[in-house]
Write an enzyme that holds these catalytic residues in place. Structure first.
Site, PDB file in Angstrom:
ATOM      1  N   GLU B  53       0.808  -1.223   0.000  1.00  0.00           N
ATOM      2  CA  GLU B  53       0.000   0.000   0.000  1.00  0.00           C
ATOM      3  C   GLU B  53       0.837   1.267   0.000  1.00  0.00           C
ATOM      4  O   GLU B  53       0.412   2.301  -0.531  1.00  0.00           O
ATOM      5  CB  GLU B  53      -0.957   0.008   1.206  1.00  0.00           C
ATOM      6  CG  GLU B  53      -2.078  -1.025   1.135  1.00  0.00           C
ATOM      7  CD  GLU B  53      -1.698  -2.381   1.690  1.00  0.00           C
ATOM      8  OE1 GLU B  53      -0.484  -2.611   1.937  1.00  0.00           O
ATOM      9  OE2 GLU B  53      -2.591  -3.228   1.872  1.00  0.00           O
ATOM     10  N   PHE B 115     -11.001  -7.986  13.617  1.00  0.00           N
ATOM     11  CA  PHE B 115      -9.918  -8.391  12.725  1.00  0.00           C
ATOM     12  C   PHE B 115      -9.631  -7.278  11.714  1.00  0.00           C
ATOM     13  O   PHE B 115     -10.545  -6.749  11.090  1.00  0.00           O
ATOM     14  CB  PHE B 115     -10.295  -9.685  11.997  1.00  0.00           C
ATOM     15  CG  PHE B 115      -9.262 -10.106  10.992  1.00  0.00           C
ATOM     16  CD1 PHE B 115      -7.988 -10.486  11.401  1.00  0.00           C
ATOM     17  CD2 PHE B 115      -9.552 -10.106   9.637  1.00  0.00           C
ATOM     18  CE1 PHE B 115      -7.027 -10.855  10.477  1.00  0.00           C
ATOM     19  CE2 PHE B 115      -8.593 -10.477   8.708  1.00  0.00           C
ATOM     20  CZ  PHE B 115      -7.335 -10.859   9.128  1.00  0.00           C
ATOM     21  N   GLN B 116      -8.390  -6.951  11.546  1.00  0.00           N
ATOM     22  CA  GLN B 116      -7.932  -5.878  10.643  1.00  0.00           C
ATOM     23  C   GLN B 116      -8.598  -4.540  10.963  1.00  0.00           C
ATOM     24  O   GLN B 116      -8.839  -3.731  10.082  1.00  0.00           O
ATOM     25  CB  GLN B 116      -8.136  -6.265   9.171  1.00  0.00           C
ATOM     26  CG  GLN B 116      -7.190  -7.385   8.747  1.00  0.00           C
ATOM     27  CD  GLN B 116      -7.044  -7.542   7.251  1.00  0.00           C
ATOM     28  OE1 GLN B 116      -7.975  -7.273   6.504  1.00  0.00           O
ATOM     29  NE2 GLN B 116      -5.873  -7.987   6.810  1.00  0.00           N
ATOM     30  N   LYS B 165     -17.480  -1.201   6.042  1.00  0.00           N
ATOM     31  CA  LYS B 165     -18.016  -2.135   5.050  1.00  0.00           C
ATOM     32  C   LYS B 165     -19.537  -2.048   4.948  1.00  0.00           C
ATOM     33  O   LYS B 165     -20.094  -2.169   3.853  1.00  0.00           O
ATOM     34  CB  LYS B 165     -17.577  -3.557   5.404  1.00  0.00           C
ATOM     35  CG  LYS B 165     -17.691  -4.518   4.239  1.00  0.00           C
ATOM     36  CD  LYS B 165     -16.990  -5.840   4.536  1.00  0.00           C
ATOM     37  CE  LYS B 165     -17.078  -6.764   3.327  1.00  0.00           C
ATOM     38  NZ  LYS B 165     -16.410  -8.052   3.577  1.00  0.00           N
ATOM     39  N   MET B 484      24.427   9.083   2.215  1.00  0.00           N
ATOM     40  CA  MET B 484      24.277  10.295   3.007  1.00  0.00           C
ATOM     41  C   MET B 484      24.506  10.001   4.486  1.00  0.00           C
ATOM     42  O   MET B 484      25.082  10.812   5.211  1.00  0.00           O
ATOM     43  CB  MET B 484      22.896  10.918   2.775  1.00  0.00           C
ATOM     44  CG  MET B 484      22.778  12.350   3.258  1.00  0.00           C
ATOM     45  SD  MET B 484      23.982  13.461   2.480  1.00  0.00           S
ATOM     46  CE  MET B 484      23.044  14.132   1.113  1.00  0.00           C
TER      47      MET B 484
END
Lengths: 170, 587
Positions: B53, B115-116, B165, B484
């Site tokens: 993502e 969940f999630q 949802k 760097m």
């Protein structure tokens, strides 16, 4: 080193849409950017328009105070930020509920001082009072200081609510 | 008026279509499945399936920054949302308009540690310009249209919509986008006339002026860059640009002094230090630009134009602060300059340019050439020279030494051609960002200038690049160090190279082949041109592994805690005083 810039205390009124999370946005801005909150009150003031007024007392250098106002102003649900401290005369009030426990001379003394400060007794038992006091923060603090040796056992304060003097609305 | 009823998922897709969205970057998951189901049943929006993502948000940033449109991202709840956080923060810091649609567990499970589930609006509140949790399908259409308005208005930024949802499965009315008059959010775009007049008076009276332009010019649209260049030419004044502003004035312009700041040019930084009037346009006085604040341009009066009121007087107190869109303000500045018949002070300006030319003569970007080993500066220089005639070329970068060399040695003639993570400094930005640029500009030559460390941070997106046959070129300056980090360890930590050596690197040529791309390698200076030409010629994705000098440092440099006039010009140039303790704690 340059001379330290003195800190100023300002009272800000923030007019916001009363939507979920709006208080978290305001508080998160203060904590995330390291600004001070000395007092904060919030309640819906226009239920029809779902608008709330947040009163924040904050302190910082003049540059930081300007930053705070600009940062608040760019939050999406904020209608307006007004700095009562610079915008002219205004009235500030705070309310405290103070529980003092004691008997005998201390109890009498607490009641006598409460009378001088025009604090009201809103609850009483044989060995305690709950006082309600309204006024400017300094007045509340003076009263609280006097109550400490007289048996102050609990304290709740509302934080400052403030409004401009005169006829103009927000 | 009765609106037609649809599911939330269909409302969302319709709203995106009506907002002009053509491409979306995303990754499906349980909570956002209804949206993906709706996506499957239409043909107007193309979905690019990323591999993580974080890549989706950077790709949308590349898409947005190369086109000026709003980038759109779909992610699912929980880990989908948390993986998006880096990209959202990056977009916030660099003012990139993004709308991120995030699945969420159904409303009745919110707060139950489902969940999630995660507190997405809580987590993303400080890293978005604004966010929404939609609790009713009836609100969805309005929220989506409002999100696009907020993302692109004023100072652009990322907006997240958390979509439970049950809201995407539920029914509600579809309300088309109208002329949105947002209740509270109406950023000021026109500057205050009297302040603009004062500013132009001050500009006209300047003896040692400098324009200091930033990313706000790019964000304001291509016209802002034209106006900026025109005003610079009308005045005859020198101009410097920030990392984010490169391309706002053509790099080949004789009045352009190069980038300023920590790795900016000697002439740009000394002109900033010595100027008497500084005209800051769409720049934000970032710490990478100013160096030590109490020594920043001590003798100048300062004008600052910015669309974000909180940018003005944040780090540096200015004399005239103008809140407004750069395009509008520059238009008025030019108009006033012409109406008042202003001319710059020719004699003073001549002296000032003479001084600047002396600084330029130091040739601060000079580097030692080598016959045996590829110098990273030389690699970028050749890349620039071999691609400059290409009509449609975009450069993205990762973060580190290669990024600074790219900024120094690649000349950008046009805005929106240079995409780099400036504010957040996100390693791993360049590859997915290049992917987004290529999706938006299929015929363009898109090159990610990378380091071998940064490229590993989002290397999985090579798979996306392969799937959609995107001919993205990855040009790795491979010095087997986090360059760097190593440079700072050398300068600040006694050469103790703690964990900055890149061990067990993949064979980038084989890696390219494994992803269906072409792998190339240059090990000697003589290989360089052939590899670059081949990279451009091949109509496929390419990873070019350019083996460069491992010890090279990026100069010039303003050490942390130092001022503009305390630059180090090269390895032989020792700081006049050791880096102070205050300097050490700075990043």
């Amino acid at each position: 080193m340059p001379e330290p810039v003195p800190l100023e205390t300002h009272t800000l009124s923030v007019f916001v849409d009363n939507e979920p999370g709006v208080l978290a946005r305001v508080i998160g801005l203060f904590s995330g950017r390291g600004y001070n909150i000395e007092s904060l009150t919030v309640a819906e003031t226009d239920p029809a328009a779902r608008r709330s007024r947040i009163t924040v007392v904050t302190s910082g250098t003049p540059q930081v105070i300007e930053q705070i106002k600009a940062q608040l102003g760019r939050l999406v649900p904020v209608h307006r930020v007004s700095d009562l401290t610079v915008e002219g005369p205004h009235v500030e009030r705070e309310m405290a509920l103070i529980k003092v426990q004691g008997t005998g001379e201390k109890r009498v003394e607490a009641l006598r001082i409460a009378d001088i400060f025009r604090a009201r007794v809103v609850d009483s038992t044989n060995e305690s009072f709950v006082f309600e006091i309204v006024g400017r923060t300094e007045k509340l603090e003076a009263f609280i200081k006097l109550m400490q040796p007289l048996g102050l056992v609990d304290l709740a304060r509302t934080g400052v609510a403030a409004i401009s003097r005169g006829s103009a609305g927000w | 008026m009765a609106y037609e009823q649809f599911t939330g998922a269909k409302i969302l897709i319709q709203a995106l279509i009506d907002q002009g969205v053509k491409d979306v970057f995303g990754y499906p998951g349980g909570a956002i499945l209804p949206v993906y189901d709706e996506l499957y049943q239409q043909n107007q929006i193309r979905h690019i399936l990323v591999r993580q993502e974080g890549g989706a948000v950077h790709a949308a940033e590349g898409y947005a920054r190369s086109t000026g449109k709003v980038g759109v991202v779909f992610v699912t709840s929980g880990p989908g949302a948390t993986n998006a956080v880096t990209g959202l923060t990056d977009a916030l810091m660099d003012s990139v308009p993004i709308v991120c649609i995030c699945g969420q567990v159904p409303t009745h499970l919110i707060g139950n540690d489902a969940f999630q589930e995660c507190d997405t609006t809580g987590i993303t509140r400080p890293c978005t310009k604004h966010n929404y949790l939609v609790k009713s399908t009836a609100d969805l259409a309005r929220v989506v249209h409002e999100a696009f308005y907020v993302a692109r208005s004023g100072r652009p930024g990322p907006v997240l919509i958390d979509l439970p949802k049950d809201v995407s499965l539920g029914m509600g009315p579809y309300i088309p986008p109208g002329d949105i008059q947002h209740r509270t959010y109406q950023p000021r775009v026109k500057g205050e006339r009297s302040l603009i007049e004062q500013a132009v008076d001050m500009i006209a009276a300047a003896k040692r002026p400098i324009f200091y332009g930033g990313g706000g010019i790019i964000n304001s649209g291509p016209r802002a860059s034209e106006l900026m260049t025109r005003f610079v030419e009308m005045t005859g004044y020198p101009v410097t640009l920030t990392l984010m502003g490169l391309g706002a004035v053509p790099a080949s312009h004789p009045q352009f002094l190069g980038m300023l700041g920590m790795h900016g040019t000697y002439e740009a930084n000394l002109a900033m230090h010595g100027c008497d009037v500084m005209i800051a346009i769409g720049s934000r006085f970032d710490d990478r630009v100013t160096g030590r604040l109490n020594a920043f341009s001590p003798g100048s009066r300062k004008i600052h134009v910015d669309i974000d009121p909180s940018s003005i007087n944040k780090n540096v107190l200015v004399d005239i602060g103008i809140v407004g869109d750069v395009t509008h303000v520059l238009e008025e500045m030019i108009e006033i300059w012409q109406a008042k018949g202003y001319h710059s002070d020719k004699k003073a300006l001549k002296d000032w340019w003479r001084q600047i030319d002396q600084w330029k003569a130091r040739d601060c970007l000079a580097f030692h050439h080598s016959k045996d080993i590829i110098k990273p500066q030389q690699a970028i220089k050749r890349l620039f020279e071999l691609t400059r005639d290409h009509q449609n070329c975009f450069i993205t970068t990762e973060v580190g030494q290669h990024q600074m060399w790219a900024a120094q040695f690649y000349g950008f003639e046009k805005p929106n051609r240079w995409l780099t993570s400036g504010g957040l400094g996100t390693m791993g930005y360049g590859l997915p960002s290049a992917m987004g640029v290529q999706v938006a500009n299929p015929d363009a030559l898109v090159i990610d200038i990378a380091g071998e460390a940064s490229i590993m941070m989002n290397i999985q997106e090579m798979s996306t690049i392969s799937q959609y046959r995107l001919p993205v070129k990855v040009f790795i300056l491979n010095n087997e160090y986090m360059g760097m980090v190593r440079q700072w360890q050398e300068l600040l930590h006694g050469g103790r190279y703690s964990e900055s050596y890149m061990d067990s690197l993949p064979d980038f040529v084989k890696l390219a082949e494994a992803f269906g791309a072409v792998g190339l390698r240059a090990e000697k200076p003589d290989d360089l041109d052939d590899v670059i030409r081949e990279m451009i010629r091949v109509p496929k994705a390419v990873i070019a592994d350019i083996r460069v000098d491992k010890a090279e440092n990026c100069f010039p440099m303003i050490p942390s805690g130092a001022a503009h006039n305390e630059m180090l010009l090269g390895p032989a140039d020792k700081a006049e005083r050791p880096i102070s303790e205050e300097g050490m704690v700075l990043v």
